[in-house]
Design a protein around this motif. Structure first.
Motif, PDB file in Angstrom:
ATOM      1  N   UNK A  10      49.808  36.274  51.102  1.00 32.00           N
ATOM      2  CA  UNK A  10      49.951  35.068  50.312  1.00 32.00           C
ATOM      3  C   UNK A  10      48.643  34.314  50.133  1.00 32.00           C
ATOM      4  N   UNK A  11      47.832  34.253  51.204  1.00 31.59           N
ATOM      5  CA  UNK A  11      46.543  33.587  51.097  1.00 31.59           C
ATOM      6  C   UNK A  11      45.650  34.307  50.077  1.00 31.59           C
ATOM      7  N   UNK A  12      45.653  35.642  50.151  1.00 38.34           N
ATOM      8  CA  UNK A  12      44.854  36.419  49.214  1.00 38.34           C
ATOM      9  C   UNK A  12      45.365  36.304  47.788  1.00 38.34           C
ATOM     10  N   UNK A  13      46.707  36.218  47.645  1.00 33.43           N
ATOM     11  CA  UNK A  13      47.267  36.059  46.306  1.00 33.43           C
ATOM     12  C   UNK A  13      46.813  34.733  45.693  1.00 33.43           C
ATOM     13  N   UNK A  14      46.801  33.681  46.486  1.00 32.69           N
ATOM     14  CA  UNK A  14      46.331  32.397  45.966  1.00 32.69           C
ATOM     15  C   UNK A  14      44.864  32.482  45.574  1.00 32.69           C
ATOM     16  N   UNK A  32      47.722  31.359  35.072  1.00 33.53           N
ATOM     17  CA  UNK A  32      48.251  30.005  35.145  1.00 33.53           C
ATOM     18  C   UNK A  32      48.057  29.276  36.470  1.00 33.53           C
ATOM     19  N   UNK A  33      48.181  29.965  37.600  1.00 35.50           N
ATOM     20  CA  UNK A  33      48.412  29.248  38.855  1.00 35.50           C
ATOM     21  C   UNK A  33      47.126  28.972  39.630  1.00 35.50           C
ATOM     22  N   UNK A  34      47.070  27.755  40.143  1.00 37.14           N
ATOM     23  CA  UNK A  34      46.012  27.318  41.029  1.00 37.14           C
ATOM     24  C   UNK A  34      46.512  27.263  42.468  1.00 37.14           C
ATOM     25  N   UNK A  35      47.791  27.055  42.614  1.00 36.13           N
ATOM     26  CA  UNK A  35      48.423  26.941  43.932  1.00 36.13           C
ATOM     27  C   UNK A  35      49.886  27.366  43.800  1.00 36.13           C
ATOM     28  N   UNK A  36      50.594  27.351  44.958  1.00 38.31           N
ATOM     29  CA  UNK A  36      52.010  27.729  44.988  1.00 38.31           C
ATOM     30  C   UNK A  36      52.198  29.152  44.453  1.00 38.31           C
ATOM     31  N   UNK A  37      51.442  30.136  44.959  1.00 40.53           N
ATOM     32  CA  UNK A  37      51.455  31.475  44.355  1.00 40.53           C
ATOM     33  C   UNK A  37      52.790  32.188  44.474  1.00 40.53           C
ATOM     34  N   UNK A  54      41.359  46.325  46.235  1.00 40.23           N
ATOM     35  CA  UNK A  54      40.639  45.078  45.998  1.00 40.23           C
ATOM     36  C   UNK A  54      40.305  44.378  47.316  1.00 40.23           C
ATOM     37  N   UNK A  55      41.270  44.332  48.197  1.00 37.71           N
ATOM     38  CA  UNK A  55      41.052  43.642  49.471  1.00 37.71           C
ATOM     39  C   UNK A  55      40.068  44.390  50.361  1.00 37.71           C
ATOM     40  N   UNK A  56      39.994  45.703  50.224  1.00 41.53           N
ATOM     41  CA  UNK A  56      39.026  46.454  51.008  1.00 41.53           C
ATOM     42  C   UNK A  56      37.599  46.121  50.582  1.00 41.53           C
ATOM     43  N   UNK A  57      37.402  45.914  49.285  1.00 39.90           N
ATOM     44  CA  UNK A  57      36.067  45.576  48.779  1.00 39.90           C
ATOM     45  C   UNK A  57      35.789  44.094  48.960  1.00 39.90           C
ATOM     46  N   UNK A  58      36.815  43.275  48.781  1.00 42.71           N
ATOM     47  CA  UNK A  58      36.677  41.817  48.895  1.00 42.71           C
ATOM     48  C   UNK A  58      37.613  41.324  50.002  1.00 42.71           C
ATOM     49  N   UNK A  59      37.189  41.402  51.266  1.00 40.09           N
ATOM     50  CA  UNK A  59      38.078  41.025  52.383  1.00 40.09           C
ATOM     51  C   UNK A  59      38.539  39.575  52.336  1.00 40.09           C
ATOM     52  N   UNK A  93      45.350  42.874  39.113  1.00 39.12           N
ATOM     53  CA  UNK A  93      46.649  42.832  39.799  1.00 39.12           C
ATOM     54  C   UNK A  93      46.947  44.157  40.483  1.00 39.12           C
ATOM     55  N   UNK A  94      46.713  45.234  39.769  1.00 44.14           N
ATOM     56  CA  UNK A  94      47.054  46.546  40.325  1.00 44.14           C
ATOM     57  C   UNK A  94      46.118  46.965  41.449  1.00 44.14           C
ATOM     58  N   UNK A  95      44.824  46.620  41.337  1.00 44.97           N
ATOM     59  CA  UNK A  95      43.929  46.974  42.438  1.00 44.97           C
ATOM     60  C   UNK A  95      44.247  46.142  43.681  1.00 44.97           C
ATOM     61  N   UNK A  96      44.725  44.910  43.476  1.00 45.82           N
ATOM     62  CA  UNK A  96      45.151  44.112  44.632  1.00 45.82           C
ATOM     63  C   UNK A  96      46.420  44.698  45.242  1.00 45.82           C
ATOM     64  N   UNK A  97      47.363  45.110  44.396  1.00 45.56           N
ATOM     65  CA  UNK A  97      48.595  45.704  44.920  1.00 45.56           C
ATOM     66  C   UNK A  97      48.321  46.959  45.731  1.00 45.56           C
ATOM     67  N   UNK A  98      47.426  47.815  45.254  1.00 47.50           N
ATOM     68  CA  UNK A  98      47.170  49.081  45.947  1.00 47.50           C
ATOM     69  C   UNK A  98      46.288  48.896  47.168  1.00 47.50           C
ATOM     70  N   UNK A  99      45.683  47.722  47.332  1.00 48.59           N
ATOM     71  CA  UNK A  99      44.863  47.450  48.511  1.00 48.59           C
ATOM     72  C   UNK A  99      43.377  47.686  48.336  1.00 48.59           C
TER      73      UNK A  99
END
Length: 797
Positions: free
Chosen positions: A121-125, A39-44, A110-115, A102-108
């Protein structure tokens, strides 16, 4: 009572209040992130009241399956961390992308592969914005998703992929979530039998998790409507021991799910230990978890006065008009706030300690498992020196060998040389011996965990040859095996490989996308050996005659697909050497199993296969002083024989005709260089085929493929292709080529028809060729065999 039975009757797992709180926190966080992506484009973080401009203009995604997948991921995290497991999960439900992302972002991971998508919050958006958005990521589990080996859109294949990943991975747990829609497919139904092939000594474990949320897109699902006792009996009939988890109260389900995982893993541990340490060889009955939760669980209960949660309406986007409908906007905000994001993420948007309490570390995380990026684990395959297996060729066309039998000797050695490392398998639907590859049984028998009888041959508890009469299951096993870092070969009757058309589509798409991802390492190629082919299915008849898989594959991404038609045993060896060593391709090799003339020595075969297409100057009659009058081209073993027989007839009857013989091994050489990495430049093509001379091309398959590959070439208007045109029956081998106008006599007539001046000068020869074809028809009806001059033909130029 056996040890396994004692495990089953242990007291239920008791979660402490802290464990229950942290598991629920992780699950709620994953649910929030999954819904936010849709749903969200902003205000994550919902730091201000939700407004229409915060909502994506196009709402795409699938909410219905997400809460159940999040529950599984949460509880897998728990047992992986508690038990120190190496684990992989295959996510079967079609569009479970929001959950796995969602789960790969939570465990970190995702961010390691896609910095550029950090865990804040910025990454969540960014995570929310990119989902199902232009220049973003797909709505399903895809190659871009860390931890995945399975394209989420390919319903039916998850379980066979999971078993393929577990074969020869003794320390790996492969969990497999099967959606109840997917469970209705034929491939999935056959894949349940994979447990009869899983070796508890050398293989890992597969834990199927049948997730029943009741509905597909618009209809109830079959298994979800079965009474529990009937479903239980079905799964036990498949050879599994079911563990049922049912409910809609989160805390109750958390407790039941924790117990189910512990119970299943304890049983698996007992089974593996008794097989590996105590030598128990009886077939085990592996556990399966049956999880029943509402579709769209924790989402809107009703929308516009109609029920949504627990119905088919929750399948995709439960609230569809959020930007235009203030009431829908209000409901969406209430839904998102029901997860209490302020408890789950700190002011900067980072997950709080409770959310991460169950998450494993490093490569134990599901998104970071090296088994989900098999190119990191793959080793070069030890392919032996081909000269050990080559057939001697002192003179072309005087000796015969069965090409696939010669290849079988090579594969036996490969199987032997990988016996310790166990990273090579041959799969096929009950056809290894039929396809003349039975030499591999000298190095390894066929995998089999079911009952053994005294009359059985080549069945072994620890075998690495895989046979089941389901092409879907064979394909799925091999894909899972390759994607987790191993090698293999799929042999199949040519006509029936079409059964896996949709599966190879998805694998090709996977490879194309993964090649564009720097973090995905190249895997071993998916290699098909298609034999018992169209021209030698004269005994089985029309139903077994279809060479169109090549057409299907050549429609796909050119950087990934390769097609080879070796004309004899030594060229098959050379092609096999290449494809077995290759990475990130789908290689299709079409070769006969019946006796075939030997045309090239091993050195000649290597050179010819390296060219991909070339002139056989010993077969033609051009002397180099002028351009040829006609080109006889061929691709495939039977077309090659017919072209050479035609060239011999032309040599005998039209002495002054300059004929060039061209053989094509690599079909993609016919494409322009701009369209395929193996393609020829116009300069090369024109030099080989000429720009203005008639080209009579005898091709193994449907003739229009050759036109499609070469339609841009200058000399295309001079190209005349003979091939299979759907004329088949139970008949003699030579009658098959006659029925399809691919025979030597028809080819001679084609040359006469197309070389200027021959229509009159060679009219008598053309009539003679036509008369032989007529005599052939009478002969086979009287004798049931081919004409002696055909059956006894050899090359004697």
């Amino acid at each position: 009572m056996s040890e396994a039975e004692r495990v089953e009757h242990q007291d239920a797992t008791v979660l402490s209040d802290d464990e229950l709180r942290t598991l629920d926190a992780h699950w709620r966080a994953a649910n929030y992130l999954a819904a936010g992506q849709i749903y969200l484009l902003a205000n994550p973080l919902l730091t201000e009241p939700l407004k229409a401009e915060h909502i994506k203009p196009r709402l795409l995604g699938h909410w219905g399956t997400s809460p159940g997948l999040n529950l599984v991921h949460t509880h897998l995290n728990r047992v992986i961390k508690a038990r120190g497991l190496d684990a992989l999960c295959v996510w079967g439900p079609g569009h479970g992308g929001p959950s796995v992302l969602a789960n790969s972002w939570l465990e970190g991971s995702y961010s390691e592969i896609y910095p550029d998508v950090p865990r804040d919050g910025q990454g969540m958006e960014r995570l929310f914005r990119q989902f199902s958005f232009p220049a973003g990521v797909p709505s399903h589990v895809a190659p871009e998703t860390p931890g995945s080996i399975h394209e989420g859109g390919e319903l039916g294949y998850s379980l066979s992929h999971a078993y393929g990943a577990a074969f020869d991975n003794p320390d790996l747990l492969v969990a497999c979530v099967i959606g109840d829609g997917e469970a209705e497919t034929g491939p999935l139904a056959a894949a349940w039998h994979s447990n009869k092939f899983l070796d508890p000594v050398h293989d890992g474990a597969v834990l199927p998790i049948l997730h029943l949320n009741g509905y597909k897109i618009a209809n109830p699902t079959v298994l979800a409507r079965l009474p529990e006792a009937e479903l239980d009996a079905l799964l036990r009939g498949y050879g599994h021991d079911p563990i049922h988890v049912t409910g809609d109260d989160p805390l109750t389900v958390h407790r039941a799910m924790a117990h189910a995982f512990d119970q299943a893993l304890d049983r698996i541990g007992v089974m593996q230990r008794t097989a590996r340490e105590d030598g128990v060889s009886e077939r085990v009955h592996w556990p399966v978890i049956v999880l029943r939760t509402p579709k769209g669980w924790t989402g809107p209960a009703e929308v516009d006065g109609v029920p949504v949660e627990g119905t088919w309406r929750a399948h995709q986007v439960p609230l569809a008009n959020v930007r235009e409908n203030p009431e829908h906007l209000r409901q969406l905000e209430a839904w998102l706030r029901s997860y209490h994001p302020q408890q789950l993420f700190d002011a900067d948007g980072r997950p709080v300690a409770d959310v991460l309490a169950c998450v494993p570390e490093g490569t134990k995380r599901l998104g970071s498992s090296p088994h989900a990026n098999g190119g990191l684990l793959v080793r070069d395959l030890p392919v032996p020196d081909l000269d050990r297996f080559a057939v001697p060729v002192d003179k072309p066309g005087t000796t015969l060998h069965e090409p696939t039998r010669v290849l079988g000797d090579l594969l036996e050695q490969v199987m032997h040389d990988t016996s310790a490392r166990r990273d090579f398998r041959v799969v096929g639907p009950d056809e290894t011996a039929s396809n003349r590859l039975q030499a591999v049984f000298n190095a390894s028998g066929k995998a089999w965990q079911a009952e053994l009888l005294p009359v059985d041959e080549h069945l072994e508890r620890h075998g690495r040859v895989m046979e089941i009469l389901s092409e879907h299951t064979c394909q799925g096993w091999l894909e899972g095996y390759l994607l987790t870092g191993r090698h293999g070969l799929f042999s199949c009757y040519e006509a029936f490989v079409h059964i896996v058309d949709s599966m190879v589509n998805q694998h090709i798409k996977w490879l194309k996308t993964s090649r564009e991802l720097a973090w995905r390492a190249p895997i071993a190629s998916l290699n098909y050996l298609l034999t018992s082919h169209v021209w030698r299915q004269d005994h089985n008849g029309f139903s077994h005659q279809d060479p169109g898989f090549v057409d299907h594959v050549l429609n796909k991404s050119p950087e990934v697909v390769r097609v080879y038609l070796p004309p004899d045993a030594n060229t098959l060896l050379s092609v096999a050497d290449h494809v077995l060593r290759s990475r990130d391709y789908v290689n299709v090799v079409v070769a006969g199993k019946q006796p075939c003339f030997d045309w090239l020595s091993m050195d000649q075969a290597r050179a010819h296969c390296a060219r991909g297409a070339g002139i056989w100057d010993w077969a033609g009659t051009e002397d180099g002083s002028r351009e040829p009058d006609a080109v006889l081209a061929c691709a495939g073993d039977v077309p090659t024989q017919e072209v050479l027989a035609a060239a011999q007839l032309l040599r005998q009857h039209l002495h002054d005709l300059a004929v060039r013989v061209v053989n094509v091994v690599d079909m993609t050489r016919l494409l322009p260089r701009e369209e395929h990495p193996h393609g020829m430049s116009d300069f090369e093509y024109d030099g080989l085929f000429t720009t203005d001379k008639p080209v009579i091309f005898a091709y193994h398959g449907y003739p229009w493929l050759i036109h499609r590959l070469s339609y841009r070439r200058t000399g295309h208007k001079n190209l005349h292709v003979r091939g299979y045109k759907e004329s088949g029956t139970t008949t003699t081998p030579f009658d098959m080529v006659v029925r399809n106008d691919l025979d030597r006599y028809r080819l001679v007539m084609d040359v006469i028809d197309r070389v200027p001046g021959l229509a009159v000068r060679a009219a008598a020869l053309r009539q003679q060729m036509a008369d032989v074809r007529t005599r052939h028809q009478a002969w086979i009806r009287a004798h049931g065999t081919d004409l002696p001059e055909v059956a006894d033909w050899t090359w004697n130029a």
